[in-house]
Design an enzyme around this catalytic site. Sequence first.
Site, PDB file in Angstrom:
ATOM      1  N   ALA A 155       0.829  -1.202   0.000  1.00  0.00           N
ATOM      2  CA  ALA A 155       0.000   0.000   0.000  1.00  0.00           C
ATOM      3  C   ALA A 155       0.866   1.256   0.000  1.00  0.00           C
ATOM      4  O   ALA A 155       1.884   1.322   0.689  1.00  0.00           O
ATOM      5  CB  ALA A 155      -0.921   0.010   1.220  1.00  0.00           C
ATOM      6  N   LYS A 156       0.433   2.259  -0.776  1.00  0.00           N
ATOM      7  CA  LYS A 156       1.109   3.558  -0.768  1.00  0.00           C
ATOM      8  C   LYS A 156       0.393   4.422   0.266  1.00  0.00           C
ATOM      9  O   LYS A 156      -0.503   5.211  -0.062  1.00  0.00           O
ATOM     10  CB  LYS A 156       1.068   4.188  -2.158  1.00  0.00           C
ATOM     11  CG  LYS A 156       1.981   3.490  -3.154  1.00  0.00           C
ATOM     12  CD  LYS A 156       1.906   4.111  -4.544  1.00  0.00           C
ATOM     13  CE  LYS A 156       2.557   5.474  -4.629  1.00  0.00           C
ATOM     14  NZ  LYS A 156       4.029   5.436  -4.563  1.00  0.00           N
ATOM     15  N   ILE A 157       0.790   4.257   1.511  1.00  0.00           N
ATOM     16  CA  ILE A 157       0.178   4.959   2.637  1.00  0.00           C
ATOM     17  C   ILE A 157       1.080   6.127   3.024  1.00  0.00           C
ATOM     18  O   ILE A 157       2.292   5.952   3.223  1.00  0.00           O
ATOM     19  CB  ILE A 157      -0.022   4.004   3.825  1.00  0.00           C
ATOM     20  CG1 ILE A 157      -0.975   2.866   3.441  1.00  0.00           C
ATOM     21  CG2 ILE A 157      -0.556   4.752   5.045  1.00  0.00           C
ATOM     22  CD1 ILE A 157      -1.069   1.758   4.475  1.00  0.00           C
TER      23      ILE A 157
END
Length: 312
Positions: A155-157
Site C-alpha cells: 500500500a502507498k500509505i
Amino acid sequence: MSAEYIWKNGKLVAWADATVHVMTHALHYGSSVFEGVRAYATPQGPAVFRLQPHTHRLFNSAKISRMEVPFTEDQINEAILEIVRSNGHESCYIRPLLFRGANALGVEGRKNPTEAVIITMEWGRYLGAEAIDQGVDVQVSSWRRLAPDTGSSLAKIGGQYVNSQFMSMEAHDNGFSEAIALDYNGNISEGAGENVFVVMNGVVYTPSGGSSILMGITRDTVLTLLKDQGVEVRFETISRDMLYVADEIFFTGTAAEVTPVRSVDRIAVGTGKRGPITKAVQDEFFGITSGKQEDRYGWLTPVRQAEPASGD
C-alpha cells in the site's frame, strides 16, 4: 509548477482554494493513500500511462487502510483525464490522493470522512535532468524497510513514507542522489521511492514481494519489456555485496521512470556508465510513452477524445 485547477471531492476548484482544515486526520496521523501517475506528450496529444492499474492500486491501498472511498474507479479515471484536460497539460505528473478528513482526533480515524483530490503539475526528471543518461550515485541506507508485521509494503500509505524521508535526507546529506534500503533480513529491498533491478552476466535480478517492496507499476512495465526482449529475469534475494559487483543497476518508478545507477557507496557500477540492458529498456519505455513506437500493450489512455470524422 502549479496548475490552475485541482479536482477535489468531485469538482474542479482553483489551486489556491484546495485547502484542508488543521483538524484533518491525515495531517496528524498520516492516514492517506496516494498514487503517482504520468501523462506523456505524444503526437496524438497527451496520454496517461497505465491509468487503470494506478487507480486500482489506489483503491487497494484504501482497502488495506480500511478507508471507504466515495467514488468508483471509473469515476477517478474520468476525473484524472478531466483535470489534465482542464489544466491544459501536454505532459504532467498526476497525484491522486485519498485521505481521512477533519472530525475527531484519535488514532482510530474511521469516523472521519474520506476526502479525494487529484493534483497535476509540471515535473521533469525526478532524479535530475541528466540522470537518465549519466546515472545517479546512491548509498545503501542505514534505515531499513518496514518488516511485514509493522506495515504494508503493498500500500502507498502517506504515513509510511516517513521511512523514505529518513532515507532520502540521509542520502542527500551524505552527497548522494538517492538511497537503497535493506529489508528486515538485511537484503536489498528498494530505493526510497523506486524499485531496483540488478544485472549480472546478462541476467536481471530484482527483489520479490517478500522483500518489503512496493509492487511497482513501472516495475511491472519493465518486466514485460524484458520478457519480450528475451532477457532472463530472476526474482531472488539480493545481498548488499551484489550491488558492488553488478554489471548494471537501474531504478524504476513513475517519478524516476528508468534511471541507471552509476555508483553505490562510491563504488562504480560496472564501467560507471549506463549499460546495454538498461539502455534497451529505456529505448522501449520512452519510445512507447513518447508515442514514437507503437503502444502494443495498450498502456496509454488519450486525454483528449478523437475528433469525429467529418461527413459530406
